[in-house]
Design an enzyme around this catalytic site. Structure first.
Site, PDB file in Angstrom:
ATOM      1  N   SER A   3       3.147   2.645 -14.231  1.00 48.87           N
ATOM      2  CA  SER A   3       3.353   2.868 -12.875  1.00 48.87           C
ATOM      3  C   SER A   3       4.678   2.918 -12.541  1.00 48.87           C
ATOM      4  O   SER A   3       5.446   1.948 -13.115  1.00 48.87           O
ATOM      5  CB  SER A   3       2.759   2.237 -11.924  1.00 48.87           C
ATOM      6  OG  SER A   3       1.080   1.786 -12.248  1.00 48.87           O
TER       7      SER A   3
ATOM      8  N   THR B 190       2.202   2.376  -8.275  1.00 43.28           N
ATOM      9  CA  THR B 190       2.790   3.078  -7.357  1.00 43.28           C
ATOM     10  C   THR B 190       2.073   3.279  -6.325  1.00 43.28           C
ATOM     11  O   THR B 190       2.613   3.307  -4.959  1.00 43.28           O
ATOM     12  CB  THR B 190       3.183   4.481  -8.005  1.00 43.28           C
ATOM     13  OG1 THR B 190       3.862   4.115  -8.962  1.00 43.28           O
ATOM     14  CG2 THR B 190       4.051   5.126  -7.219  1.00 43.28           C
ATOM     15  N   ALA B 191       0.773   3.439  -6.118  1.00 46.16           N
ATOM     16  CA  ALA B 191      -0.124   3.491  -5.139  1.00 46.16           C
ATOM     17  C   ALA B 191      -0.045   2.308  -4.008  1.00 46.16           C
ATOM     18  O   ALA B 191       0.417   2.513  -2.969  1.00 46.16           O
ATOM     19  CB  ALA B 191      -1.718   3.262  -5.335  1.00 46.16           C
TER      20      ALA B 191
ATOM     21  N   HIS C 173      -6.908   7.668  -9.255  1.00 45.78           N
ATOM     22  CA  HIS C 173      -7.559   8.382 -10.432  1.00 45.78           C
ATOM     23  C   HIS C 173      -8.869   9.510  -9.704  1.00 45.78           C
ATOM     24  O   HIS C 173      -8.491   9.934  -8.750  1.00 45.78           O
ATOM     25  CB  HIS C 173      -8.295   7.468 -11.572  1.00 45.78           C
ATOM     26  CG  HIS C 173      -7.145   6.529 -12.178  1.00 45.78           C
ATOM     27  ND1 HIS C 173      -5.932   7.009 -12.587  1.00 45.78           N
ATOM     28  CD2 HIS C 173      -7.239   5.288 -12.398  1.00 45.78           C
ATOM     29  CE1 HIS C 173      -5.361   6.123 -12.969  1.00 45.78           C
ATOM     30  NE2 HIS C 173      -6.053   4.930 -12.949  1.00 45.78           N
TER      31      HIS C 173
END
Length: 284
Positions: free
Chosen positions: A66, A118-119, A156
């Site tokens: 990420s 990163t989310a 995802h």
């Protein structure tokens, strides 16, 4: 008679068991793309585990990460200039059983797929004080449906399937990021160990770019291979998901893509979410 044997250098590659990553590495994983003098081995593990392994062990030569994790591993790894997953006005989503206001979202306890994703970083940029609980990414939707958590941050394939479970989208963080910055949202990329040396790093990066191009040029075969990793997706949705995250941007971030990576990490540092300033550099 003297015989000379040429040493083969093995490059260990780790990426997530997702259809987009499988599509991307199809050429290398199936030996459709070969590099004289090099052999590539593949390990498949979820992205949050890969983030921690890259930080704590630096075990793999090439690893999916990420972008949020990059500042923590930048001394041992640099970024490849290809192989990224970038959201063009879309990305991780906050979902819930029913619609609530964004002000209410900021006061909601949210299940997240890991604090190095990163989310998670983008969520904290949106709502710095939001309460979060780490849940494996593939368990988030069931946990929200069961009422264990009020909302979930999904990544995802869940971005395409959440409505099948009766959930509604509260916010698409890729869209929010675009509105804030005018830039695409860089989610994950591939990092390569600096200790391999400049020549090997460049050769390996070019091999990955060739693998991505091979998959794009042989889409049906690459999709058939990727389908074995496409959790709960039919071929049409798998094709759509792969198209979202493996495309021309995956071959080359572009100047705005590179700017987006730097801006995301700068904002994370400036707002106290990331304790280290990132020095972003690329191979290839």
């Amino acid at each position: 008679m003297t015989t000379t044997s040429t040493a083969i250098q093995e490059i260990s590659i780790a990426h997530s068991p997702d259809s987009d990553d499988a599509f991307m590495f199809y050429g290398l994983a199936t030996n459709k793309v070969r590099v004289p003098g090099f052999k590539f081995s593949h390990t498949l593990t979820d992205i949050e585990t890969l983030n921690h392994r890259a930080i704590n062990e630096a075990f793999y030569d090439v690893t999916a990460i990420s972008f949020h994790a990059y500042p923590f591993l930048q001394e041992k790894y640099t970024l490849m200039a290809c192989g990224g997953s970038v959201g063009e006005g879309y990305g991780p989503m906050i979902v819930a059983p029913r619609k609530v206001s964004l002000d209410q979202v900021k006061k909601t306890r949210i299940a997240v797929p890991g604090t190095l994703t990163t989310a998670y970083l983008t969520l904290k940029l949106f709502a710095p004080d939001v309460e979060t609980v780490v849940v494996p990414f593939d368990k988030i939707i069931p946990a929200v449906v069961s009422g264990e958590y009020e909302a979930g941050l999904i990544i995802h394939e869940g971005q395409l399937t959440y409505a099948n479970d009766g959930l509604v989208k509260l916010l698409d963080l890729g869209q929010w990021w675009r509105e804030q910055t005018g830039l695409p949202l860089p989610l994950g990329g591939n990092a390569i160990r600096r200790s391999l040396g400049a020549e090997t790093m460049l050769t390996t990066t070019n091999a990955l770019r060739d693998s991505i191009q091979h998959a794009l040029d042989h889409r049906d075969e690459a999709l058939a291979y990727a389908m074995q990793f496409a959790r709960d997706l039919d071929p049409t949705l798998a094709n759509r998901f792969v198209g979202m995250y493996v495309n021309e941007r995956t071959l080359n971030y572009g100047e705005d893509g590179k700017e987006a990576i730097k801006k995301l990490l700068e904002m994370g540092f400036d707002r106290g979410i990331i304790p280290l300033r990132a020095n972003v550099d690329f191979v290839g």
